[in-house]
Write a protein that holds these residues in place. Structure first.
Motif, PDB file in Angstrom:
ATOM      1  N   ARG A 385       0.829  -1.211   0.000  1.00  0.00           N
ATOM      2  CA  ARG A 385       0.000   0.000   0.000  1.00  0.00           C
ATOM      3  C   ARG A 385       0.864   1.263   0.000  1.00  0.00           C
ATOM      4  N   GLY A 386       2.040   1.177   0.636  1.00  0.00           N
ATOM      5  CA  GLY A 386       2.926   2.327   0.687  1.00  0.00           C
ATOM      6  C   GLY A 386       3.858   2.444  -0.504  1.00  0.00           C
ATOM      7  N   GLY A 387       3.638   1.617  -1.525  1.00  0.00           N
ATOM      8  CA  GLY A 387       4.439   1.718  -2.736  1.00  0.00           C
ATOM      9  C   GLY A 387       5.597   0.768  -2.816  1.00  0.00           C
ATOM     10  N   GLY A 388       5.713  -0.154  -1.853  1.00  0.00           N
ATOM     11  CA  GLY A 388       6.804  -1.122  -1.861  1.00  0.00           C
ATOM     12  C   GLY A 388       6.429  -2.406  -2.574  1.00  0.00           C
ATOM     13  N   ARG A 389       7.377  -3.297  -2.677  1.00  0.00           N
ATOM     14  CA  ARG A 389       7.193  -4.596  -3.312  1.00  0.00           C
ATOM     15  C   ARG A 389       7.377  -5.664  -2.254  1.00  0.00           C
ATOM     16  N   ALA A 390       6.428  -6.602  -2.183  1.00  0.00           N
ATOM     17  CA  ALA A 390       6.457  -7.609  -1.131  1.00  0.00           C
ATOM     18  C   ALA A 390       6.142  -8.990  -1.694  1.00  0.00           C
ATOM     19  N   PHE A 391       6.677  -9.995  -1.023  1.00  0.00           N
ATOM     20  CA  PHE A 391       6.400 -11.400  -1.323  1.00  0.00           C
ATOM     21  C   PHE A 391       5.947 -12.055  -0.027  1.00  0.00           C
ATOM     22  N   LEU A 392       4.924 -12.904  -0.121  1.00  0.00           N
ATOM     23  CA  LEU A 392       4.347 -13.540   1.060  1.00  0.00           C
ATOM     24  C   LEU A 392       4.483 -15.055   0.934  1.00  0.00           C
ATOM     25  N   SER A 393       4.789 -15.715   2.047  1.00  0.00           N
ATOM     26  CA  SER A 393       4.868 -17.173   2.044  1.00  0.00           C
ATOM     27  C   SER A 393       4.431 -17.715   3.397  1.00  0.00           C
ATOM     28  N   ARG A 394       4.118 -18.999   3.392  1.00  0.00           N
ATOM     29  CA  ARG A 394       3.652 -19.676   4.609  1.00  0.00           C
ATOM     30  C   ARG A 394       4.282 -21.052   4.687  1.00  0.00           C
ATOM     31  N   PHE A 395       4.835 -21.387   5.846  1.00  0.00           N
ATOM     32  CA  PHE A 395       5.463 -22.687   6.063  1.00  0.00           C
ATOM     33  C   PHE A 395       4.421 -23.646   6.622  1.00  0.00           C
ATOM     34  N   ASP A 396       4.150 -24.702   5.883  1.00  0.00           N
ATOM     35  CA  ASP A 396       3.061 -25.612   6.252  1.00  0.00           C
ATOM     36  C   ASP A 396       3.511 -27.070   6.158  1.00  0.00           C
ATOM     37  N   ARG A 397       4.773 -27.292   6.422  1.00  0.00           N
ATOM     38  CA  ARG A 397       5.291 -28.665   6.377  1.00  0.00           C
ATOM     39  C   ARG A 397       4.877 -29.402   7.654  1.00  0.00           C
ATOM     40  N   ARG A 398       4.171 -30.510   7.457  1.00  0.00           N
ATOM     41  CA  ARG A 398       3.702 -31.325   8.582  1.00  0.00           C
ATOM     42  C   ARG A 398       3.832 -32.793   8.213  1.00  0.00           C
ATOM     43  N   ARG A 399       3.813 -33.615   9.227  1.00  0.00           N
ATOM     44  CA  ARG A 399       3.778 -35.058   8.990  1.00  0.00           C
ATOM     45  C   ARG A 399       3.357 -35.741  10.270  1.00  0.00           C
ATOM     46  N   THR A 400       3.114 -37.033  10.189  1.00  0.00           N
ATOM     47  CA  THR A 400       2.729 -37.818  11.361  1.00  0.00           C
ATOM     48  C   THR A 400       3.978 -38.341  12.037  1.00  0.00           C
ATOM     49  N   GLY A 401       4.152 -38.010  13.314  1.00  0.00           N
ATOM     50  CA  GLY A 401       5.293 -38.495  14.070  1.00  0.00           C
ATOM     51  C   GLY A 401       4.960 -39.767  14.808  1.00  0.00           C
ATOM     52  N   PRO A 402       5.955 -40.393  15.466  1.00  0.00           N
ATOM     53  CA  PRO A 402       5.713 -41.654  16.178  1.00  0.00           C
ATOM     54  C   PRO A 402       4.781 -41.503  17.367  1.00  0.00           C
ATOM     55  N   HIS A 403       4.729 -40.313  17.959  1.00  0.00           N
ATOM     56  CA  HIS A 403       3.911 -40.112  19.150  1.00  0.00           C
ATOM     57  C   HIS A 403       2.826 -39.052  18.948  1.00  0.00           C
ATOM     58  N   GLU A 404       3.074 -38.068  18.124  1.00  0.00           N
ATOM     59  CA  GLU A 404       2.101 -36.998  17.892  1.00  0.00           C
ATOM     60  C   GLU A 404       2.437 -36.324  16.567  1.00  0.00           C
ATOM     61  N   PRO A 405       1.547 -35.483  16.064  1.00  0.00           N
ATOM     62  CA  PRO A 405       1.824 -34.838  14.771  1.00  0.00           C
ATOM     63  C   PRO A 405       3.066 -33.949  14.836  1.00  0.00           C
ATOM     64  N   VAL A 406       3.797 -33.889  13.746  1.00  0.00           N
ATOM     65  CA  VAL A 406       4.889 -32.930  13.582  1.00  0.00           C
ATOM     66  C   VAL A 406       4.273 -31.671  12.994  1.00  0.00           C
ATOM     67  N   ARG A 407       4.321 -30.583  13.750  1.00  0.00           N
ATOM     68  CA  ARG A 407       3.554 -29.397  13.392  1.00  0.00           C
ATOM     69  C   ARG A 407       4.409 -28.351  12.667  1.00  0.00           C
ATOM     70  N   ALA A 408       3.714 -27.521  11.925  1.00  0.00           N
ATOM     71  CA  ALA A 408       4.336 -26.356  11.271  1.00  0.00           C
ATOM     72  C   ALA A 408       4.288 -25.201  12.258  1.00  0.00           C
TER      73      ALA A 408
END
Length: 506
Positions: A385-408
């Motif tokens: 909005r202020g005239g700059g250039r931006a890039f947006l990203s989100r880390f969403d790597r997850r998997r099932t662990g031996p005891h509980e979910p591996v979270r992002a």
């Protein structure tokens, strides 16, 4: 021999692999103690001969003891140092990435193994990491003396500016281009990056910025003054320049910890009960004249390209390590919403998105977006909005662990971006041993950082209010089969329309 000449003197590094040389513990400012305590950073004293650069410098005063990193000991004073990894010790003009560590402005250091710059140097960057003042030493408000002597707020931010000035004056000796500097950070380090983007003192010192999980709070002078009174009382000292100066750093560290613990124990203590971070950048009208969102929207950082990232499940980490209050009943969830002044219907909207989730999960989802996720989106939006250039990203790597979910969760993305996710000290963060798909994800993230620092193009389109394009970091395995129960934060953003940022509430 790998010897480099800086403005302070010659320093010897160590070859860590192939052509990559690490040069550690180089002073960029004088030890900020004694007569220099509570002052802005002063020039480092030059040295004669060749300084040994094979060990990290001491960490800033703090009580934390982090895996694989040194602890602070009273008497450690030369805490304002930088570390450099270079793949071009014999010349060149490579892009430079300067890393500011996180830790709630209270703990952490550049010596953490997950911040080792070797992999990024192999990708073609000269990497710099730095220590800066934390806790009361870096962000505590010190009243003006009776003589009229003023002590600057935001001393930790001033340290970061001093480190960037050191980079401008010295990085060419390590093969870096002082005209192509990217400043990057995570959590409070990312929020520091956002502050630097709107600070006059930092203008022109970098051309790009990377902010991973930027923390949203800024404090008014009134909040900072109240915190000083609490910490001084806990230390048994008057909240005056003389009283605070009479308290050694270890006493103020211990006093801060006691104040934090009092907030944790008292569910009636307002917003600080849930995450009692005492320190944050102060809107002092001088070092930081405006909060980053307001400043970016007004165009203060329009000449800086910005890359923002957040994780999908930020606050689950804070719950797992016990630094967040447990909210497990609907009554307490309602009180949490009231303590932060959240918009009507916001919690209900998160509940509707997770109809079968326990109250704790709803609370963690809301709190994570309150402190990190929503603020990350707003930084990108206001910058554009202020005239700059931006890039947006989100880390969403997850998997099932031996005891509980591996979270992002919070911090999980950083070892992947540094190329250090195989380090033993981050096994808890990343959920154990990596798979081939995890390593491929890390290579993609390292490449994105290197490309952005070099050219301003991380590999996906820039953000705009129409398409709202962003990169989602997942493994190829996750791309084939979506984990059950995934909630896209983009679907919840309309709930935040009435929420005001930054968070000023103590």
């Amino acid at each position: 021999m790998d010897i480099f000449t800086t403005t302070g003197g010659a320093v010897r590094g160590v070859r860590v692999s192939g052509d990559v040389v690490a040069v550690l513990g180089i002073p960029y400012a004088a030890p900020p103690f004694g007569a220099l305590r509570f002052q802005g950073p002063a020039p480092a004293a030059p040295w004669t001969g060749v300084r040994d650069g094979r060990a990290f410098g001491p960490v800033a005063p703090q009580s934390a003891e982090l895996p694989g990193a040194p602890a602070w000991s009273p008497g450690d004073e030369d805490v304002l140092t930088v570390n450099v990894w270079t793949p071009a010790p014999d010349g060149g003009s490579l892009p430079v990435l300067v890393w500011i560590h996180g830790g709630a402005y209270t703990f952490g250091s550049s010596a953490q193994p997950d911040f080792d710059g070797e992999a990024l140097a192999r990708a073609g960057l000269v990497v710099v990491t730095l220590n800066y003042r934390l806790g009361f030493e870096g962000f505590g408000h010190v009243p003006a003396a009776g003589s009229g002597t003023a002590f600057p707020d935001n001393r930790g931010l001033l340290d970061q500016v001093a480190a960037l000035l050191w980079v401008r004056e010295n990085i060419a000796a390590f093969g870096g281009d002082p005209g192509n500097v990217t400043v990057a950070g995570q959590s409070s380090g990312a929020a520091s990056v956002a502050c630097l983007m709107v600070m006059d003192r930092a203008r022109g010192l970098f051309r790009r910025a990377v902010a991973h999980s930027p923390a949203s709070p800024c404090y008014t002078r009134e909040i900072a003054e109240a915190t000083t009174r609490e910490v001084a009382a806990a230390a048994g000292r008057p909240a005056t320049p003389e009283g605070l100066a009479s308290a050694p750093p270890e006493l103020l560290v211990a006093a801060s910890d006691r104040v934090v613990e009092a907030y944790r124990r008292d569910p009636r203590s307002g917003s600080r009960h849930y995450d009692p971070s005492l320190y944050a950048p102060v809107l002092d009208g001088d070092v930081l004249p405006v909060d980053p969102l307001t400043g970016l929207a007004a165009g203060a950082g329009r000449d800086v390209e910005l890359l923002v990232c957040h994780t999908t499940e930020e606050y689950w980490l804070l719950d797992a390590v016990g630094s967040s209050a447990k909210v497990t009943t609907e009554d307490r969830l309602g009180r949490f919403a009231a303590d932060f002044g959240l918009p009507d219907g916001l919690v209900a909207g998160y509940r509707a998105a997770r109809p079968d989730a326990p109250v704790l999960d709803v609370y963690l989802a809301v709190f994570g977006d309150l402190l990190f996720g929503e603020y990350a989106h707003r930084l990108a939006e206001e910058h554009v909005r202020g005239g700059g250039r931006a890039f947006l990203s989100r880390f969403d790597r997850r998997r099932t662990g031996p005891h509980e979910p591996v979270r992002a969760w919070h911090c999980a993305d950083v070892p992947f971006a540094f190329g250090n996710a195989d380090e033993d000290c981050v096994s808890f963060l990343v959920g154990g041993a990596l798979t081939p798909a995890d390593r491929a994800l890390s290579r993609r993230m390292v490449r994105a950082w290197a490309d952005f620092a070099g050219t301003g193009e991380p590999g996906w389109p820039s953000y705009d209010d129409t398409t709202r394009r962003s990169m989602v970091w997942r493994t190829e395995e996750e791309g084939i089969q979506e984990p059950v129960g995934r909630v896209d934060p983009g679907d919840l953003r309309t709930l935040w329309a009435g929420a005001r940022f930054p968070l000023f509430r103590p």
